[in-house]
Design a protein around this motif. Structure first.
Motif, PDB file in Angstrom:
ATOM      1  N   LYS A  91       3.194   6.116  -2.261  1.00  0.00           N
ATOM      2  CA  LYS A  91       2.226   5.330  -1.586  1.00  0.00           C
ATOM      3  C   LYS A  91       2.632   4.358  -0.555  1.00  0.00           C
ATOM      4  O   LYS A  91       1.952   4.331   0.387  1.00  0.00           O
ATOM      5  N   GLU A  92       3.596   3.779  -0.723  1.00  0.00           N
ATOM      6  CA  GLU A  92       3.998   2.858   0.435  1.00  0.00           C
ATOM      7  C   GLU A  92       4.371   3.846   1.487  1.00  0.00           C
ATOM      8  O   GLU A  92       4.225   3.202   2.650  1.00  0.00           O
ATOM      9  N   GLY A  93       5.021   4.879   1.501  1.00  0.00           N
ATOM     10  CA  GLY A  93       5.489   5.558   2.639  1.00  0.00           C
ATOM     11  C   GLY A  93       4.192   6.175   3.161  1.00  0.00           C
ATOM     12  O   GLY A  93       4.146   6.141   4.635  1.00  0.00           O
ATOM     13  N   ASP A  94       3.274   6.460   2.371  1.00  0.00           N
ATOM     14  CA  ASP A  94       1.928   7.002   2.982  1.00  0.00           C
ATOM     15  C   ASP A  94       1.499   5.917   4.100  1.00  0.00           C
ATOM     16  O   ASP A  94       0.722   5.905   4.957  1.00  0.00           O
ATOM     17  N   VAL A  95       1.287   4.760   3.269  1.00  0.00           N
ATOM     18  CA  VAL A  95       0.839   3.464   4.124  1.00  0.00           C
ATOM     19  C   VAL A  95       1.600   3.105   5.470  1.00  0.00           C
ATOM     20  O   VAL A  95       1.009   2.927   6.485  1.00  0.00           O
ATOM     21  N   GLU A  96       2.855   2.932   5.188  1.00  0.00           N
ATOM     22  CA  GLU A  96       3.668   2.952   6.425  1.00  0.00           C
ATOM     23  C   GLU A  96       3.371   3.829   7.658  1.00  0.00           C
ATOM     24  O   GLU A  96       3.271   3.634   8.646  1.00  0.00           O
ATOM     25  N   LYS A  97       3.591   5.242   6.978  1.00  0.00           N
ATOM     26  CA  LYS A  97       3.238   6.342   8.048  1.00  0.00           C
ATOM     27  C   LYS A  97       1.905   6.291   8.695  1.00  0.00           C
ATOM     28  O   LYS A  97       1.819   6.390   9.870  1.00  0.00           O
ATOM     29  N   LYS A  98       0.971   5.775   7.920  1.00  0.00           N
ATOM     30  CA  LYS A  98      -0.440   5.628   8.619  1.00  0.00           C
ATOM     31  C   LYS A  98      -0.340   4.370   9.689  1.00  0.00           C
ATOM     32  O   LYS A  98      -1.085   4.924  10.845  1.00  0.00           O
ATOM     33  N   LEU A  99       0.366   3.228   9.442  1.00  0.00           N
ATOM     34  CA  LEU A  99       0.470   2.373  10.211  1.00  0.00           C
ATOM     35  C   LEU A  99       1.005   2.625  11.474  1.00  0.00           C
ATOM     36  O   LEU A  99       0.608   2.710  12.631  1.00  0.00           O
ATOM     37  N   LEU A 100       2.336   3.193  11.045  1.00  0.00           N
ATOM     38  CA  LEU A 100       3.099   3.835  12.403  1.00  0.00           C
ATOM     39  C   LEU A 100       2.469   4.942  13.167  1.00  0.00           C
ATOM     40  O   LEU A 100       2.489   4.931  14.354  1.00  0.00           O
ATOM     41  N   ASP A 101       1.753   5.681  12.621  1.00  0.00           N
ATOM     42  CA  ASP A 101       0.703   6.778  13.552  1.00  0.00           C
ATOM     43  C   ASP A 101       0.025   6.000  14.298  1.00  0.00           C
ATOM     44  O   ASP A 101      -0.154   6.367  15.702  1.00  0.00           O
ATOM     45  N   VAL A 102      -0.805   5.058  13.866  1.00  0.00           N
ATOM     46  CA  VAL A 102      -1.623   4.390  14.610  1.00  0.00           C
ATOM     47  C   VAL A 102      -0.790   3.580  15.957  1.00  0.00           C
ATOM     48  O   VAL A 102      -1.408   3.742  17.165  1.00  0.00           O
ATOM     49  N   LYS A 103       0.148   2.950  15.466  1.00  0.00           N
ATOM     50  CA  LYS A 103       1.220   2.284  16.595  1.00  0.00           C
ATOM     51  C   LYS A 103       1.473   3.325  17.760  1.00  0.00           C
ATOM     52  O   LYS A 103       1.451   3.083  19.049  1.00  0.00           O
ATOM     53  N   TYR A 104       1.821   4.454  17.041  1.00  0.00           N
ATOM     54  CA  TYR A 104       2.234   5.548  18.135  1.00  0.00           C
ATOM     55  C   TYR A 104       1.307   6.046  18.937  1.00  0.00           C
ATOM     56  O   TYR A 104       1.503   6.205  20.134  1.00  0.00           O
TER      57      TYR A 104
END
Length: 175
Positions: free
Chosen positions: A139-152
């Motif tokens: 869950k934490e990895g999914d949330v972090e990946k989603k945020l980082l994808d937006v930042k990317y």
């Protein structure tokens, strides 16, 4: 680009700037990897060496941003020296086995041209096991990946805007 920069110099502000700097490095690295893969390369892991390989938060962030493992050698600061030693051993063993003395670059290239497997064997013999850092999961990895994808996505858009602005300035300067 850092949005919301303040004159604060407290510990929390320093930590935030440190984290933003790590994210910038990770997003720029993803940009390079994406561009190379788009051009036909197939990068599916990153081998890190040097002082940045000792930065645990950066390595974990890179693995998550890139969605691929990051491989850390046992002595990251000595990777270049080890590579040089491998090439030195290769050159020594190649010249020791040569039927005649190597006197020119052409002699060396001719002798070494079909010895790629031999160099690989030396590399395997002289390399110790490494540590593999995987992307965050769950869950934490999914949330972090989603945020980082937006930042990317924002990062890529900013790159395009910067290119467009540079072209506008260059066009105006020519006039």
């Amino acid at each position: 680009m850092i949005c919301g920069l303040t004159l604060d110099s407290g510990l929390n502000d320093l930590a935030a700037k440190f984290n933003v700097t790590l994210e910038a490095i990770a997003l720029q690295t993803r940009h390079i990897v994406d561009e190379m893969n788009d051009k036909g390369h197939s990068i599916n892991s990153i081998y890190m060496s040097g002082s940045q390989a000792k930065n645990g938060p950066l390595i974990r962030l890179l693995a998550t941003v890139l969605q691929m493992p990051i491989v850390i050698p046992p002595q990251p600061s000595a990777a270049v020296v080890l590579g040089s030693a491998m090439l030195g051993r290769f050159a020594h063993e190649l010249s020791a086995a040569a039927p005649q003395r190597i006197t020119t670059q052409a002699d060396a290239e001719k002798l070494g041209s079909d010895k790629g497997a031999f160099l690989w064997d030396i590399m395997v013999d002289m390399t110790q096991g490494a540590t593999k850092i995987e992307p965050r999961t769950g869950k934490e990895g999914d949330v972090e990946k989603k945020l980082l994808d937006v930042k990317y996505a924002i990062f890529r858009e900013a790159v395009e805007v910067q290119r467009r602005w540079r072209d506008m300035v260059a066009g105006a300067a020519k006039a």
